[in-house]
Design a protein around this motif. Structure first.
Motif, PDB file in Angstrom:
ATOM      1  N   GLU A  10      15.849   9.668 -30.831  1.00  0.00           N
ATOM      2  CA  GLU A  10      15.776   8.673 -30.487  1.00  0.00           C
ATOM      3  C   GLU A  10      13.949   7.749 -30.645  1.00  0.00           C
ATOM      4  O   GLU A  10      13.191   8.467 -30.748  1.00  0.00           O
ATOM      5  CB  GLU A  10      15.596   8.227 -28.981  1.00  0.00           C
ATOM      6  N   TYR A  11      13.949   6.595 -31.018  1.00  0.00           N
ATOM      7  CA  TYR A  11      12.735   5.766 -31.113  1.00  0.00           C
ATOM      8  C   TYR A  11      12.436   5.303 -29.913  1.00  0.00           C
ATOM      9  O   TYR A  11      13.073   4.681 -29.074  1.00  0.00           O
ATOM     10  CB  TYR A  11      13.114   4.771 -32.268  1.00  0.00           C
ATOM     11  N   ARG A  12      11.196   5.591 -29.845  1.00  0.00           N
ATOM     12  CA  ARG A  12      10.362   5.058 -28.520  1.00  0.00           C
ATOM     13  C   ARG A  12       8.930   4.689 -28.970  1.00  0.00           C
ATOM     14  O   ARG A  12       8.183   5.426 -29.368  1.00  0.00           O
ATOM     15  CB  ARG A  12      10.100   6.262 -27.658  1.00  0.00           C
ATOM     16  N   PRO A  13       8.826   3.282 -28.899  1.00  0.00           N
ATOM     17  CA  PRO A  13       7.540   2.822 -28.835  1.00  0.00           C
ATOM     18  C   PRO A  13       6.456   3.142 -27.969  1.00  0.00           C
ATOM     19  O   PRO A  13       6.882   3.438 -26.658  1.00  0.00           O
ATOM     20  CB  PRO A  13       7.507   1.201 -28.739  1.00  0.00           C
ATOM     21  N   VAL A  14       5.241   3.358 -28.127  1.00  0.00           N
ATOM     22  CA  VAL A  14       4.077   3.828 -26.858  1.00  0.00           C
ATOM     23  C   VAL A  14       3.010   3.331 -27.121  1.00  0.00           C
ATOM     24  O   VAL A  14       2.686   2.636 -28.132  1.00  0.00           O
ATOM     25  CB  VAL A  14       3.905   5.589 -26.906  1.00  0.00           C
ATOM     26  N   GLU A  15       2.164   3.234 -25.873  1.00  0.00           N
ATOM     27  CA  GLU A  15       0.813   2.724 -26.002  1.00  0.00           C
ATOM     28  C   GLU A  15      -0.218   3.839 -25.896  1.00  0.00           C
ATOM     29  O   GLU A  15       0.288   4.779 -25.079  1.00  0.00           O
ATOM     30  CB  GLU A  15       0.614   1.769 -25.147  1.00  0.00           C
ATOM     31  N   LEU A  16      -1.227   4.117 -26.511  1.00  0.00           N
ATOM     32  CA  LEU A  16      -1.784   5.237 -26.486  1.00  0.00           C
ATOM     33  C   LEU A  16      -3.296   4.880 -26.129  1.00  0.00           C
ATOM     34  O   LEU A  16      -3.884   3.795 -25.607  1.00  0.00           O
ATOM     35  CB  LEU A  16      -2.171   5.834 -28.047  1.00  0.00           C
ATOM     36  N   GLY A  17      -3.984   6.172 -25.392  1.00  0.00           N
ATOM     37  CA  GLY A  17      -5.197   5.844 -24.824  1.00  0.00           C
ATOM     38  C   GLY A  17      -6.157   7.136 -25.549  1.00  0.00           C
ATOM     39  O   GLY A  17      -6.148   7.372 -26.668  1.00  0.00           O
TER      40      GLY A  17
ATOM     41  N   THR B 109      -0.322   6.079 -22.443  1.00  0.00           N
ATOM     42  CA  THR B 109      -0.662   5.351 -21.237  1.00  0.00           C
ATOM     43  C   THR B 109       0.911   4.517 -20.845  1.00  0.00           C
ATOM     44  O   THR B 109       1.043   4.197 -19.786  1.00  0.00           O
ATOM     45  CB  THR B 109      -1.452   4.018 -21.453  1.00  0.00           C
ATOM     46  N   ARG B 110       1.827   4.548 -21.946  1.00  0.00           N
ATOM     47  CA  ARG B 110       3.007   3.790 -21.504  1.00  0.00           C
ATOM     48  C   ARG B 110       3.978   4.271 -22.729  1.00  0.00           C
ATOM     49  O   ARG B 110       3.688   4.043 -23.786  1.00  0.00           O
ATOM     50  CB  ARG B 110       2.901   2.404 -21.498  1.00  0.00           C
ATOM     51  N   GLY B 111       5.054   4.344 -22.281  1.00  0.00           N
ATOM     52  CA  GLY B 111       6.275   4.949 -23.253  1.00  0.00           C
ATOM     53  C   GLY B 111       6.749   6.007 -23.128  1.00  0.00           C
ATOM     54  O   GLY B 111       8.170   6.467 -23.470  1.00  0.00           O
TER      55      GLY B 111
END
Length: 405
Positions: A340-347, A357-359
């Motif tokens: 599955e493809y999952r966009p994320v926000e990184l710290g 941080t998110r995803g």
């Protein structure tokens, strides 16, 4: 003619199919089953799903932070200058070493100031003698005025003369104090404890002590504690503004250019009162203990500033992160071992892993690497998320194989 040819071809095809059917019926049972299962064998020969390394996300309770750049600065800095003029008689500066407060560093020739002190003391004695004489005259006038033996003006003159002599005594005492102070300035001592710089004036040189033009002898900087000055951008400033203004001891971690991570711990000491409109930053300062004398003023410092309270945070290995037109994403192992493809926000990084941080949610499993795409079915091989744990696990497995040999 064309019709006759078509009839002949159709008859030939019918005869061929009939012969094949008769041949199949005449085949042994095992051979007929093998021929009939040829399609199933072809389907079974399809390649298996690719093997890919997967790992469960790591969950830790950490505080959100931001990495900034700063400079180490001394809490106290002193430019040591001469307060009086004279010749340098002796220098006892441990260049580059530590000095204690009150330690003698320079000795200026004291002889001219000793003479000046003796002169001032003599003037004081003379003034005290004159005051004693004035008081005697005043006492005599006080006894003679009632009988009319002296005029009232003579008595008034005696009173004024005593006051004048008292003022002269006070003036002479001030001169003695000034001369004694100048004599003490011939011993140039360290006003603070810290590390002293190189000597700028050696023995035999004349120095001046005039205001605004006093000779610079050396400099001293305090060692423990030290400051680290840095600038905070607007988002980070707004993120932890409430805690900073409330006076809470916000933690700050500092690392030098050769340090791994941020081993030096301190607290936020100062926060500016306005944001620079030109840079969009606000000046801040941390204070750190420096008992080991590892933080030298002027060094570049990497500052890690906590911007929120500690909370449960998801961390992953950086190699699992991909880029898609500026967006960051990871591939998650979904139901039925499908990708599955999952966009994320990184710290920032934390102990070798990247903060998400998110995803992603705790407990999810991601694909670390491999040529796979969303929707594919894979054969997962579970390993540890942290690279150091994978290395340790591999070394242990190699040791067990060697023992079995």
């Amino acid at each position: 003619m064309r019709t006759t040819t078509g009839v002949v071809l159709a008859a030939a095809v019918a005869l061929g199919l009939g012969a094949a059917l008769l041949h199949f019926k005449a085949m042994p049972a095992s051979a007929s089953r093998a021929w009939a299962s040829g399609g199933a064998d072809a389907a079974a020969a399809a390649p298996p799903p690719p093997r890919v390394p997967v790992a469960e996300v790591v969950t830790r309770v950490i505080a959100a932070s931001q990495e900034l750049t700063g400079v180490v600065a001394a809490v106290r800095t002193v430019e040591l200058r001469s307060r009086i003029g004279g010749a340098i008689e002796a220098v006892s500066v441990p260049e580059g070493g530590l000095v204690e407060r009150g330690q003698l560093l320079f000795q200026i020739d004291p002889k001219p100031f000793e003479v000046a002190l003796q002169t001032a003391e003599a003037q004081l004695q003379r003034a005290e003698v004159l005051l004693a004489q004035a008081e005697t005259d005043l006492n005599r006038s006080q006894r003679l005025v009632p009988s009319g033996a002296i005029a009232a003006k003579t008595f008034d003159d005696a009173v004024a003369r005593r006051r004048e002599r008292q003022a002269q005594v006070l003036e002479a005492k001030a001169a003695v104090a000034a001369a004694r102070l100048d004599l003490s300035y011939t011993r140039v001592t360290a006003p603070i404890a810290g590390r002293v710089d190189r000597v700028l004036v050696t023995e035999g040189n004349l120095v001046t002590g005039a205001t605004g033009a006093a000779t610079l002898l050396t400099t001293i900087v305090s060692v423990d504690p030290v400051y680290v000055d840095f600038d905070i951008d607007e988002p980070a400033y707004l993120g932890f503004l409430n805690g900073a203004r409330a006076g809470a001891a916000l933690p700050v971690a500092v690392g030098l250019a050769t340090d791994a991570g941020h081993p030096h711990a301190g607290t936020l000491h100062f926060l500016g009162n306005r944001v620079d409109r030109g840079t969009g930053t606000i000046r801040a300062r941390a204070i750190l203990p420096n008992a080991q004398d590892l933080l030298t003023p002027g060094l570049f410092a990497r500052v890690k500033l906590a911007t929120s309270a500690p909370r449960e945070t998801v961390l992953i290995d950086d190699q699992a992160v991909g880029a898609d037109q500026g967006r960051r994403y990871v591939l998650v192992l979904g139901a039925g071992d499908k990708v599955e493809y999952r966009p994320v926000e990184l710290g920032p990084m934390s102990a070798g892993l990247r903060v998400v941080t998110r995803g992603l949610d705790p407990g999810e499993t991601i694909i670390l690497k491999g040529l796979v795409r969303p929707g594919m079915q894979v054969m997962p091989e579970r390993i540890a998320m942290a690279p150091d744990q994978r290395t340790a696990a591999g070394a242990a497995a190699g040791g067990r194989q060697e023992a079995r040999r």
